[in-house]
Design an enzyme around this catalytic site. Structure first.
Site, PDB file in Angstrom:
ATOM      1  N   ARG A  55       0.822  -1.225   0.000  1.00 54.94           N
ATOM      2  CA  ARG A  55       0.000   0.000   0.000  1.00 54.94           C
ATOM      3  C   ARG A  55       0.852   1.270   0.000  1.00 54.94           C
ATOM      4  O   ARG A  55       0.415   2.334  -0.431  1.00 54.94           O
ATOM      5  CB  ARG A  55      -0.958  -0.045   1.199  1.00 54.94           C
ATOM      6  CG  ARG A  55      -1.776   1.198   1.391  1.00 54.94           C
ATOM      7  CD  ARG A  55      -3.048   0.971   2.193  1.00 54.94           C
ATOM      8  NE  ARG A  55      -2.881   0.285   3.460  1.00 54.94           N
ATOM      9  CZ  ARG A  55      -2.260   0.786   4.539  1.00 54.94           C
ATOM     10  NH1 ARG A  55      -1.700   1.966   4.492  1.00 54.94           N
ATOM     11  NH2 ARG A  55      -2.186   0.080   5.653  1.00 54.94           N
ATOM     12  N   LYS A 208      -8.253  10.400 -17.686  1.00 54.27           N
ATOM     13  CA  LYS A 208      -8.522  11.030 -18.986  1.00 54.27           C
ATOM     14  C   LYS A 208      -7.300  10.870 -19.902  1.00 54.27           C
ATOM     15  O   LYS A 208      -7.022   9.784 -20.346  1.00 54.27           O
ATOM     16  CB  LYS A 208      -8.902  12.502 -18.801  1.00 54.27           C
ATOM     17  CG  LYS A 208      -9.844  12.783 -17.636  1.00 54.27           C
ATOM     18  CD  LYS A 208     -11.205  12.183 -17.808  1.00 54.27           C
ATOM     19  CE  LYS A 208     -12.080  12.492 -16.605  1.00 54.27           C
ATOM     20  NZ  LYS A 208     -13.125  11.511 -16.369  1.00 54.27           N
TER      21      LYS A 208
HETATM   22  C1  LIG Z   1     -12.429  17.976 -14.779  1.00 49.48           C
HETATM   23  C2  LIG Z   1     -12.544  16.650 -14.126  1.00 49.48           C
HETATM   24  N1  LIG Z   1     -11.937  16.469 -12.946  1.00 49.48           N
HETATM   25  C3  LIG Z   1     -12.021  15.303 -12.289  1.00 49.48           C
HETATM   26  C4  LIG Z   1     -12.718  14.243 -12.820  1.00 49.48           C
HETATM   27  C5  LIG Z   1     -12.827  12.985 -12.015  1.00 49.48           C
HETATM   28  O1  LIG Z   1     -12.065  11.972 -12.537  1.00 49.48           O
HETATM   29  P1  LIG Z   1     -12.417  10.448 -12.198  1.00 49.48           P
HETATM   30  O2  LIG Z   1     -13.558  10.091 -13.081  1.00 49.48           O
HETATM   31  O3  LIG Z   1     -11.145   9.733 -12.486  1.00 49.48           O
HETATM   32  O4  LIG Z   1     -12.795  10.398 -10.768  1.00 49.48           O
HETATM   33  C6  LIG Z   1     -13.357  14.378 -14.038  1.00 49.48           C
HETATM   34  C7  LIG Z   1     -14.117  13.240 -14.627  1.00 49.48           C
HETATM   35  O5  LIG Z   1     -14.850  13.383 -15.571  1.00 49.48           O
HETATM   36  C8  LIG Z   1     -13.285  15.619 -14.705  1.00 49.48           C
HETATM   37  O6  LIG Z   1     -13.908  15.814 -15.872  1.00 49.48           O
END
Ligand SMILES: Cc1ncc(COP(=O)(O)O)c(C=O)c1O
Length: 390
Positions: A55, A208
């Protein structure tokens, strides 16, 4: 191996590499481990070997985190299982009961839910500020952190980060000023490096563009020197972690980030410009377009744009939007973005400080890696369907 004077594109190829420790393998392989063995009782008591328990890190998670730290210019990076977990961790590493968090009104919706539900229950008060406001008037005596998301991932307003940093750090809250946290998922560290502009904690949904293939959930927080110890400690205290498999995918995505993002940018701008010329479209929300109100700030801060932008249609009935979207061949209907594929979703915009003024329905497009001509032909047929139903 590259050095600190090399360009991002060059450093992203070798950052975090540990080939010597892995029989020459270029990318650090996946380690799956909970128990890490010590060679002796003395070694266990001394606890100074590089890895102590799964971890708390393995070579795969460390490779990923070190690569990110070097690209973000960070003192420390910690990886977690999602972007939203990274946002929660970053805020909690700074704010405690009784503190006020100043949150940008254009934030990602689950960030708002975290503030309005979890933080509220913990005694942390949130208020929202319009993304392009001077924040000075919104600071309170107990403001401990200011949160930015620039551009906002649904409405694409660009924030003046240097002005926000100056006001927050100079804020007289009796505790050395307010920290600045930024969700930098839209630009990635390729096109903007928050810590180099005075931000204290840089947050990324690596789900992303860093992952880049719509097949991994991953997040990270990178800290400057003054915020690193607290971040690292809370990450451990909460038992947060990202798996070796996911960090491997993040590291693998990082190696090709610059070529993918250049193509997302190019196709995104091609689609945005084409859509801008269409009679069905009221406005495009894309800060890299010269006509965008945030363009000057975008030019000042960012070295590029990703493939995510907004589309404001002229008023049309819901069945016309459904005919447009449902019939698209190359655009999937789904949340998230940053993968290789094109996507389209309605933008459900929630605001607290100030309503978002739109002429008609707002959609969000992610330009993928398909041929731009094919995507335009698909959108053209879609807009014909929309017209037929209007
Ligand atoms: C601008 C932004 N920040 C954070 C996140 C959160 O990411 P995750 O889906 O990995 O929790 C997203 C997800 O769409 C996002 O568009």
């Amino acid at each position: 191996m590259s050095g600190k004077d090399d360009k991002f594109e060059t450093r992203a190829i070798s950052a975090g590499r540990m080939s010597d420790a892995h029989f020459g393998a270029v990318n650090t392989p996946v380690y799956r481990a909970s128990t890490i063995l010590y060679p002796s009782l003395e070694a266990l008591e001394a606890n100074d070997q590089p890895y102590t328990y799964g971890r708390r890190g393995t070579p795969t998670t460390r490779s990923f985190e070190e690569a990110i730290s070097s690209l973000e210019g960070a003192a420390k990076t910690v990886s977690v299982t999602s972007g939203i977990q990274a946002i929660g961790l970053a805020v909690l590493s700074v704010c405690s009961a009784g503190d006020h968090l100043l949150m940008v009104d254009s934030c990602y919706e689950p960030t708002r839910n975290l503030c309005d539900r979890v933080l509220k229950r913990l005694g942390i008060t949130t208020s929202y500020y319009p993304p392009t406001d001077d924040i000075a008037a919104h600071l309170r005596p107990n403001t401990k952190a200011v949160f930015c998301e620039s551009p906002g991932s649904l409405t694409f307003e660009v924030q003046d980060i240097a002005a926000i940093v100056k006001a927050a750090h100079g804020h007289d809250n009796g505790r050395g000023g307010a920290s600045v946290l930024m969700d930098n998922t839209w630009a990635t560290p390729l096109y903007f490096q928050p810590l180099r502009h005075g931000v204290d904690l840089s947050i990324q949904a690596a789900t992303k563009y860093i992952g880049g293939h719509a097949d991994v959930m991953l997040g990270y927080v990178s800290a400057n020197e003054s915020h690193a110890a607290r971040l690292h400690q809370l990450h451990g205290d909460l038992g947060l972690y990202a798996s070796g498999d996911d960090c491997f995918l993040g590291l693998r995505g990082l190696r090709t980030l610059s070529v993918r993002l250049a193509r997302h940018q190019q196709t995104g701008l091609t689609l945005a410009r084409w859509l801008q010329s269409r009679p069905e479209v009221a406005r495009i929300l894309h800060p890299a377009l010269e006509s965008d109100p945030g363009h000057a700030l975008w030019q000042q801060y960012f070295s590029g744009a990703c493939g995510l932008f907004g589309l404001v249609l002229k008023p049309v009935p819901q069945p016309a939007i459904a005919a447009f979207v449902d019939g698209l061949r190359h655009f999937g209907i789904g949340y998230s973005w940053g993968g290789f594929e094109s996507l389209i979703v309605p933008a459900h915009i929630r605001r607290t400080a100030q309503p978002f003024a739109a002429e008609g329905p707002v959609l969000r497009i992610h330009a993928g890696l398909e041929d731009a001509g094919d995507l335009i032909a698909d959108l053209e047929q879609g807009l014909q369907r929309l017209k037929n139903k209007s």
